[in-house]
Design an enzyme around this catalytic site. Structure first.
Site, PDB file in Angstrom:
ATOM      1  N   MET A 725       0.820  -1.211   0.000  1.00 32.96           N
ATOM      2  CA  MET A 725       0.000   0.000   0.000  1.00 32.96           C
ATOM      3  C   MET A 725       0.853   1.259   0.000  1.00 32.96           C
ATOM      4  SD  MET A 725      -2.941   1.013   2.755  1.00 32.96           S
ATOM      5  CE  MET A 725      -3.927   2.510   2.576  1.00 32.96           C
ATOM      6  N   HIS A 747      -2.968  -9.979   5.163  1.00 32.48           N
ATOM      7  CA  HIS A 747      -3.397  -8.647   4.713  1.00 32.48           C
ATOM      8  C   HIS A 747      -2.598  -8.336   3.437  1.00 32.48           C
ATOM      9  CE1 HIS A 747      -5.311  -8.095   8.666  1.00 32.48           C
ATOM     10  NE2 HIS A 747      -4.198  -8.635   9.170  1.00 32.48           N
ATOM     11  N   THR A 748      -3.199  -8.590   2.297  1.00 35.82           N
ATOM     12  CA  THR A 748      -2.456  -8.474   1.038  1.00 35.82           C
ATOM     13  C   THR A 748      -2.037  -7.050   0.732  1.00 35.82           C
ATOM     14  OG1 THR A 748      -4.533  -8.280  -0.205  1.00 35.82           O
ATOM     15  CG2 THR A 748      -3.608 -10.482   0.056  1.00 35.82           C
ATOM     16  N   CYS A 749      -2.770  -6.057   1.240  1.00 38.63           N
ATOM     17  CA  CYS A 749      -2.392  -4.666   0.978  1.00 38.63           C
ATOM     18  C   CYS A 749      -1.085  -4.298   1.673  1.00 38.63           C
ATOM     19  CB  CYS A 749      -3.497  -3.717   1.427  1.00 38.63           C
ATOM     20  SG  CYS A 749      -5.053  -3.951   0.546  1.00 38.63           S
ATOM     21  N   PHE A 750      -0.760  -5.063   2.751  1.00 38.34           N
ATOM     22  CA  PHE A 750       0.442  -4.763   3.526  1.00 38.34           C
ATOM     23  C   PHE A 750       1.473  -5.888   3.440  1.00 38.34           C
ATOM     24  CE2 PHE A 750      -3.203  -2.699   5.514  1.00 38.34           C
ATOM     25  CZ  PHE A 750      -2.806  -1.372   5.502  1.00 38.34           C
TER      26      PHE A 750
END
Length: 782
Positions: A725, A747-750
């Site tokens: 992100m 948490h794929t965004c992080f």
């Protein structure tokens, strides 16, 4: 302008340049040049060529008067040769700083609009350049002696240094040289002023005798695309700078030895093979170039010392002339359409259109490692002094892949930023079970600029917020769907790993619209830095690059068919009992038909003399003609997001890497770039985790990577450049609270994994395998 004695005020100001008060003082010189610049400002309104001069009629004069303006005839002041010589000599003065150089440049360009001054100014600048070239040769010759002394001293000290190292002695200072590292660290240098000034003068001449090309579609000037006149070519030839280029090459050979790139014997051997290298297929040679040596130590000092002379070399030898051959029409073959148009659009496409094309290519071959180090240290050089490394096809193959990729990302980022300011983000609301159709219908109404906006994906009935992870999953799903046989868009090759357009896609009435959509998706992924699990045939990659496929590319599509073609090429047709004509038989949908490869080809027999043409035409039909409309639709969509001139810098193998990423997942690399929160690297749970990850199969590793990052592909530079992100964001393992033994989450965004505490390694393995198989899709809050 004029005084009562016939000597102009401008002449008197020029005479001040020889006064010590101005020639010895930088500040005074700049003030005088500012005044001269103001005096010559009206000359900028004069046309560059007398033929372009427009006659002003009385009606226009009256209209200007009504608007409060007055028509003034700009005096065409002719300056004496001695004063023009005095002006140009400022460029050699020690007091001439960058600002003073710019002012002299401006004054000279304005005076050149008067024909009486132009010839003299150009001649004087050429004379100054020749003198500066002689000074530069002297400086480089002295420098070469120092460099060779450094090598000799290093070789003398190396055995004793090695012995001292084994005994624990200090090797940091031995006779003033640092032999504990590369011998290049023992040489500290500064660029001579003569080389910097030579570059300035040559750039001035290029501006005076060059013309910036204008993009026919936008009407804007193409910065960096300059064609020069024969006038400049003659001036450059008269300067006799060959000695300077030879001395530069000698110094760079020694630098390669100092930097540990090669030995002198290797350099001489490579130099003798330079011509042979250029006879090979540019694409194939480029595939190997990127795997060459890279400088590991800092190059900011030693190599950058030669940058002004290297840039001067490129100004002289990479300048493009007006070559009518580069404006020829496209050859008749449909394969050559992209390639022909590209070469016609750029006068840099043909070495014959360059002032010193062959010398330029030889220089790049000999010094490719050093040049890559330079542009890696200063990427802006590819848009300035070393832009020919990108513009000249015979040079770009010697750029390393990471250098090309950095340049490409910079160009695409500019386009994306411009589009984002105008259109904002690109938001899509997608049903997970209908990703392909929803994306198709929502994107078909968007133009290219809207498509360049930042992508935001929302999966309906899911709570996930897209900070990068949902977009990665979106592209991952699309990469599988575009090869769905129900759409009949692509067919797999014999190995089942690569795909090419299906010549029978016409069974789908909207197939061309879908191909354009697929091209846009691939272009969007490339432009935004997302990786696709999509591998196309080498021939399609060549079409994307504007290159013509060869019969060797058939091997990956149909190995058995390729073997038959190879047999035709290697044996006499009579010996293998083949009676062929310039036609092929096509079987589709239960029908057979004969397709002519030439007009009336079925009546033209193939002989041993014409079999090479036959093989070429057969491959052309299989890889191009039969799927020409599909390729065109795909490329139309792709080029909307990624311009053809930008993507053409890559080779087919590099383009596949750019689209699909690295094929293998290096767990050691992932472990190296992992952060821990709540755990320590020495904790037993972390030890269990890595033991499990190392033991996974390739598909399980890909599933794990998909689970924690949203993509199963490894970044091109490895896990050190894993995107999250907030830009580059390392993989991290967080100690999860709550009930021990709970299911792990990501948490794929992080790029983060919440790892609970488990009782044993077996329990952790069970939970991890369950998570990556059952929890790899969907974003829901508990």
């Amino acid at each position: 302008f004029f005084s009562c004695l016939g000597v102009t005020c401008f002449d008197r100001l020029l005479d001040l340049l020889e006064k010590p008060k101005y020639s010895k003082s930088s500040s005074n010189l700049e003030q005088l040049l500012s005044l001269l610049e103001s005096f010559t400002s009206p000359l900028s309104h004069l046309p560059r060529d007398i033929e372009d001069e427009m006659e002003v009629n009385q009606k226009e004069i009256d209209a200007a008067a009504q608007a409060g303006k007055e028509w003034v005839d700009v005096p065409r002041i002719a300056v004496s040769q001695s004063r023009l010589q005095l002006l140009c000599s400022v460029l050699r003065m020690e007091s001439c700083r960058d600002t003073a150089f710019v002012k002299v440049n401006t004054i000279a360009r304005r005076l050149c609009r008067i024909e009486a001054n132009r010839g003299c100014i150009l001649a004087e600048l050429a004379s100054v350049a020749q003198a500066l070239g002689a000074d530069a040769i002297r400086d480089l010759r002295a420098l070469n002696i120092r460099l060779n002394d450094a090598i000799a001293l290093h070789e003398t000290k190396s055995p004793s240094v090695a012995a001292e190292t084994e005994s624990g002695a200090d090797t940091e200072n031995a006779g003033g040289f640092n032999f504990g590292r590369s011998p290049s660290s023992s040489v500290t240098l500064s660029t001579s002023t003569s080389e910097v000034k030579l570059l300035r003068v040559l750039q001035t001449l290029q501006l005076l005798c060059g013309e910036t090309l204008v993009d026919e579609t936008t009407g804007r000037k193409q910065e960096g695309n300059i064609v020069v006149t024969e006038e400049l070519v003659e001036l450059l030839q008269g300067m006799s700078l060959d000695g300077l280029w030879n001395q530069l090459s000698q110094c760079l050979k020694v630098v390669q030895v100092l930097e540990g790139v090669a030995t002198l014997d290797e350099i001489e051997e490579n130099g003798s093979e330079g011509e042979g290298q250029m006879d090979t297929d540019d694409v194939d040679s480029g595939d190997n170039v990127s795997q060459g040596k890279k400088l590991q130590n800092s190059v900011a000092g030693l190599i950058t010392r030669f940058l002004p002379t290297i840039e001067a070399f490129f100004v002289v030898n990479a300048s493009a002339t007006r070559d009518v051959n580069s404006e020829k029409g496209v050859s008749s073959g449909p394969n050559n359409e992209q390639q022909g148009n590209k070469e016609a659009d750029s006068s840099h496409g043909d070495l014959a259109s360059l002032v010193g094309g062959p010398r330029l290519v030889d220089f790049v071959i000999s010094n490719k490692v050093l040049l890559n180090a330079l542009v890696r240290n200063n990427p802006a050089l590819l848009e300035k002094g070393l832009r020919a490394m990108v513009q000249v096809p015979r040079c770009r193959v010697f750029l390393d892949f990471d250098v090309k990729r950095q340049w490409f990302k910079t160009q695409v980022r500019r386009l994306r930023q411009h589009a984002s300011r105008r259109h904002g983000s690109l938001r899509l609301s997608i049903r997970r079970k209908n990703v392909f159709e929803d994306a198709y219908h929502q994107l078909r109404i968007r133009n290219a600029d809207e498509m360049r906006g930042r992508l935001h994906i929302t999966f309906r009935n899911e709570e996930g917020v897209d900070a990068g992870g949902l977009s990665r999953e979106f592209f991952g799903i699309l990469a599988k769907e575009i090869f769905n046989p129900n759409y009949a868009l692509f067919t797999s090759t014999e190995d089942g790993c690569t795909f090419q357009p299906n010549q029978h896609s016409t069974i789908n009435p909207d197939h061309l619209s879908y191909f354009r959509f697929v091209g846009r998706i691939v272009g969007k992924a490339v432009a935004d830095g997302f990786l696709l699990d999509a591998h196309f045939t080498r021939s399609l990659y060549k079409h994307m690059l504007g290159l013509k496929p060869t019969h060797h590319d058939m091997e990956a599509i149909d190995p058995d068919y390729y073997k038959n073609l190879k047999m035709i090429m290697e044996y006499n047709l009579a010996d293998i009992g083949l009676d062929l004509t310039f036609s092929i038989e096509d079987h589709s949908f239960g029908r057979s038909q004969i397709i002519d490869l030439l007009p009336e080809g079925r009546k033209i027999p193939v002989t041993d003399e014409t079999k090479a043409e036959y093989v070429s035409l057969v491959c052309q039909h299989r890889m191009t003609t039969a799927i020409q409309s599909q390729i065109k639709a795909y490329l139309d969509g792709f080029y909307e997001l990624v311009r053809a001139d930008l993507i053409s810098i890559f080779t087919p193998k590099e383009l596949e890497l750019l689209i699909s990423g690295l094929p293998d997942i290096d767990v050691h690399d992932l472990k190296k770039f992992t952060d821990y929160q709540g755990y320590k690297a020495t904790d037993k749970e972390i030890g269990w985790f890595w033991n499990i990850l190392f033991s996974l199969s390739s598909s399980e590793k890909a599933a794990f990577l998909q689970f924690v990052t949203g993509s199963s592909k490894v970044p091109l530079a490895g896990f050190s450049e894993l995107q999250g992100m907030r830009g580059i964001q390392k993989f991290s393992i967080h100690k999860a609270g709550g009930t021990p033994g709970a299911l792990m989450s990501a948490h794929t965004c992080f790029n983060s994994l919440d790892l609970p505490v488990y009782k044993s390694e077996d329990e952790m393995r069970e939970k991890l395998l369950y998570a990556i198989s059952e929890g790899a899709t969907g974003f829901l809050f508990a």
